[in-house]
Scaffold this motif. Structure first.
Motif, PDB file in Angstrom:
ATOM      1  N   THR A 113       0.869  -1.340   0.063  1.00 12.16           N
ATOM      2  CA  THR A 113       0.265   0.056  -0.150  1.00 12.16           C
ATOM      3  C   THR A 113       0.777   1.381  -0.077  1.00 12.16           C
ATOM      4  O   THR A 113       0.437   2.254  -0.459  1.00 12.16           O
ATOM      5  CB  THR A 113      -0.895  -0.070   1.210  1.00 12.16           C
ATOM      6  N   MET A 114       2.084   1.173   0.546  1.00 12.14           N
ATOM      7  CA  MET A 114       2.926   2.373   0.404  1.00 12.14           C
ATOM      8  C   MET A 114       3.948   2.172  -0.680  1.00 12.14           C
ATOM      9  O   MET A 114       4.738   3.126  -0.829  1.00 12.14           O
ATOM     10  CB  MET A 114       3.778   2.340   1.977  1.00 12.14           C
ATOM     11  N   GLY A 115       3.815   1.300  -1.706  1.00 14.71           N
ATOM     12  CA  GLY A 115       4.408   1.427  -3.026  1.00 14.71           C
ATOM     13  C   GLY A 115       5.670   0.753  -2.847  1.00 14.71           C
ATOM     14  O   GLY A 115       6.424   0.819  -3.814  1.00 14.71           O
ATOM     15  N   PHE A 116       6.198   0.087  -1.783  1.00  9.47           N
ATOM     16  CA  PHE A 116       7.610  -0.506  -1.761  1.00  9.47           C
ATOM     17  C   PHE A 116       7.663  -1.780  -2.376  1.00  9.47           C
ATOM     18  O   PHE A 116       8.788  -2.147  -2.921  1.00  9.47           O
ATOM     19  CB  PHE A 116       7.987  -0.626  -0.454  1.00  9.47           C
ATOM     20  N   ASN A 117       6.517  -2.618  -2.592  1.00 11.11           N
ATOM     21  CA  ASN A 117       6.592  -3.798  -3.380  1.00 11.11           C
ATOM     22  C   ASN A 117       4.968  -4.161  -3.991  1.00 11.11           C
ATOM     23  O   ASN A 117       4.255  -4.636  -3.525  1.00 11.11           O
ATOM     24  CB  ASN A 117       6.773  -5.005  -2.394  1.00 11.11           C
ATOM     25  N   GLU A 118       4.929  -3.473  -5.270  1.00 10.42           N
ATOM     26  CA  GLU A 118       3.758  -3.454  -5.745  1.00 10.42           C
ATOM     27  C   GLU A 118       3.041  -4.862  -6.270  1.00 10.42           C
ATOM     28  O   GLU A 118       2.130  -4.929  -6.517  1.00 10.42           O
ATOM     29  CB  GLU A 118       3.709  -2.534  -6.981  1.00 10.42           C
ATOM     30  N   ASN A 119       4.033  -5.680  -6.218  1.00  9.74           N
ATOM     31  CA  ASN A 119       3.614  -7.255  -6.746  1.00  9.74           C
ATOM     32  C   ASN A 119       3.279  -7.909  -5.496  1.00  9.74           C
ATOM     33  O   ASN A 119       3.137  -9.284  -5.770  1.00  9.74           O
ATOM     34  CB  ASN A 119       4.959  -7.850  -7.672  1.00  9.74           C
ATOM     35  N   LEU A 120       3.223  -7.552  -4.440  1.00 13.25           N
ATOM     36  CA  LEU A 120       2.813  -8.177  -3.062  1.00 13.25           C
ATOM     37  C   LEU A 120       1.391  -8.637  -3.225  1.00 13.25           C
ATOM     38  O   LEU A 120       0.642  -7.744  -3.674  1.00 13.25           O
ATOM     39  CB  LEU A 120       3.402  -7.566  -2.022  1.00 13.25           C
ATOM     40  N   SER A 121       1.080  -9.959  -2.852  1.00 16.23           N
ATOM     41  CA  SER A 121      -0.207 -10.374  -2.654  1.00 16.23           C
ATOM     42  C   SER A 121      -0.248 -11.402  -1.640  1.00 16.23           C
ATOM     43  O   SER A 121       0.825 -11.703  -1.225  1.00 16.23           O
ATOM     44  CB  SER A 121      -0.718 -10.805  -3.953  1.00 16.23           C
ATOM     45  N   TRP A 122      -1.484 -11.563  -1.140  1.00 14.84           N
ATOM     46  CA  TRP A 122      -1.720 -12.331   0.238  1.00 14.84           C
ATOM     47  C   TRP A 122      -3.194 -12.916   0.262  1.00 14.84           C
ATOM     48  O   TRP A 122      -3.934 -12.296  -0.134  1.00 14.84           O
ATOM     49  CB  TRP A 122      -1.178 -11.438   1.525  1.00 14.84           C
ATOM     50  N   ASP A 123      -3.123 -14.020   1.015  1.00 14.93           N
ATOM     51  CA  ASP A 123      -4.238 -14.817   1.140  1.00 14.93           C
ATOM     52  C   ASP A 123      -4.202 -15.184   2.785  1.00 14.93           C
ATOM     53  O   ASP A 123      -3.389 -15.393   3.514  1.00 14.93           O
ATOM     54  CB  ASP A 123      -4.157 -16.105   0.558  1.00 14.93           C
ATOM     55  N   LEU A 124      -5.701 -15.137   3.323  1.00 16.21           N
ATOM     56  CA  LEU A 124      -5.569 -15.829   4.785  1.00 16.21           C
ATOM     57  C   LEU A 124      -5.838 -17.048   4.515  1.00 16.21           C
ATOM     58  O   LEU A 124      -7.029 -17.516   3.735  1.00 16.21           O
ATOM     59  CB  LEU A 124      -6.906 -14.986   5.358  1.00 16.21           C
ATOM     60  N   CYS A 125      -5.278 -18.057   5.086  1.00 16.98           N
ATOM     61  CA  CYS A 125      -5.204 -19.516   5.029  1.00 16.98           C
ATOM     62  C   CYS A 125      -5.642 -20.089   6.677  1.00 16.98           C
ATOM     63  O   CYS A 125      -5.229 -19.474   7.434  1.00 16.98           O
ATOM     64  CB  CYS A 125      -3.829 -19.989   4.457  1.00 16.98           C
ATOM     65  N   GLY A 126      -6.155 -21.278   6.268  1.00 19.29           N
ATOM     66  CA  GLY A 126      -6.398 -22.027   7.524  1.00 19.29           C
ATOM     67  C   GLY A 126      -6.869 -23.468   7.032  1.00 19.29           C
ATOM     68  O   GLY A 126      -7.097 -23.593   5.851  1.00 19.29           O
ATOM     69  N   THR A 127      -7.192 -24.127   8.228  1.00 19.17           N
ATOM     70  CA  THR A 127      -7.885 -25.735   7.804  1.00 19.17           C
ATOM     71  C   THR A 127      -9.406 -25.673   7.652  1.00 19.17           C
ATOM     72  O   THR A 127      -9.735 -26.802   7.368  1.00 19.17           O
ATOM     73  CB  THR A 127      -7.300 -26.579   9.029  1.00 19.17           C
ATOM     74  N   LYS A 128     -10.014 -24.326   7.853  1.00 19.58           N
ATOM     75  CA  LYS A 128     -11.365 -24.637   7.879  1.00 19.58           C
ATOM     76  C   LYS A 128     -11.890 -23.164   7.421  1.00 19.58           C
ATOM     77  O   LYS A 128     -11.144 -22.462   7.518  1.00 19.58           O
ATOM     78  CB  LYS A 128     -12.141 -24.899   8.944  1.00 19.58           C
ATOM     79  N   ASP A 129     -13.370 -22.924   6.906  1.00 21.54           N
ATOM     80  CA  ASP A 129     -13.806 -21.700   6.353  1.00 21.54           C
ATOM     81  C   ASP A 129     -13.553 -20.366   7.308  1.00 21.54           C
ATOM     82  O   ASP A 129     -13.642 -19.304   6.958  1.00 21.54           O
ATOM     83  CB  ASP A 129     -15.084 -21.829   6.114  1.00 21.54           C
ATOM     84  N   GLU A 130     -13.493 -20.886   8.631  1.00 18.43           N
ATOM     85  CA  GLU A 130     -13.767 -19.630   9.696  1.00 18.43           C
ATOM     86  C   GLU A 130     -12.890 -20.219  10.930  1.00 18.43           C
ATOM     87  O   GLU A 130     -13.000 -21.126  11.221  1.00 18.43           O
ATOM     88  CB  GLU A 130     -15.148 -19.266  10.175  1.00 18.43           C
ATOM     89  N   ILE A 131     -12.344 -19.128  11.318  1.00 17.82           N
ATOM     90  CA  ILE A 131     -11.366 -19.484  12.717  1.00 17.82           C
ATOM     91  C   ILE A 131     -12.027 -18.371  13.805  1.00 17.82           C
ATOM     92  O   ILE A 131     -12.631 -17.523  13.297  1.00 17.82           O
ATOM     93  CB  ILE A 131      -9.930 -19.513  12.695  1.00 17.82           C
ATOM     94  N   ASN A 132     -11.801 -19.143  14.959  1.00 18.34           N
ATOM     95  CA  ASN A 132     -12.157 -17.897  16.256  1.00 18.34           C
ATOM     96  C   ASN A 132     -10.992 -17.911  17.004  1.00 18.34           C
ATOM     97  O   ASN A 132     -10.258 -18.610  17.401  1.00 18.34           O
ATOM     98  CB  ASN A 132     -13.313 -18.605  16.938  1.00 18.34           C
ATOM     99  N   ASP A 133     -10.683 -16.451  17.217  1.00 19.11           N
ATOM    100  CA  ASP A 133      -9.830 -16.098  18.134  1.00 19.11           C
ATOM    101  C   ASP A 133      -9.838 -16.422  19.840  1.00 19.11           C
ATOM    102  O   ASP A 133     -10.871 -17.043  20.118  1.00 19.11           O
ATOM    103  CB  ASP A 133      -9.245 -14.705  17.881  1.00 19.11           C
ATOM    104  N   ASP A 134      -8.881 -16.116  20.392  1.00 17.41           N
ATOM    105  CA  ASP A 134      -9.085 -16.434  21.997  1.00 17.41           C
ATOM    106  C   ASP A 134     -10.111 -15.431  22.724  1.00 17.41           C
ATOM    107  O   ASP A 134     -10.331 -16.066  23.691  1.00 17.41           O
ATOM    108  CB  ASP A 134      -7.665 -16.224  22.789  1.00 17.41           C
TER     109      ASP A 134
END
Length: 64
Positions: free
Chosen positions: A28-49
């Motif tokens: 978002t600040m333009g340092f790496n314009e080719n950066l992409s990401w995904d949120l990954c896990g072992t199921k569709d939704e996770i619950n935090d603490d």
């Protein structure tokens, strides 16, 4: 560069968000314009603490 953020039940969302914010700013600040990401896990939704539910984008993806 492609990043997989791996989330799991009972994680601490504050810890995740602190890291997520810093890393995603590389794009978002333009340092790496080719950066992409995904949120990954072992199921569709996770619950935090504290009961916050996070929707997962990629369930059990091949991370190779």
């Amino acid at each position: 560069m492609k990043i997989a953020f791996i989330l799991f039940d009972q994680m601490t969302t504050l810890d995740f968000v602190g890291f997520y914010d810093a890393v995603t700013r590389l794009k978002t600040m333009g340092f790496n314009e080719n950066l992409s990401w995904d949120l990954c896990g072992t199921k569709d939704e996770i619950n935090d603490d504290r009961g916050i539910t996070v929707k997962i984008q990629e369930v059990s993806p091949d991370l190779s």
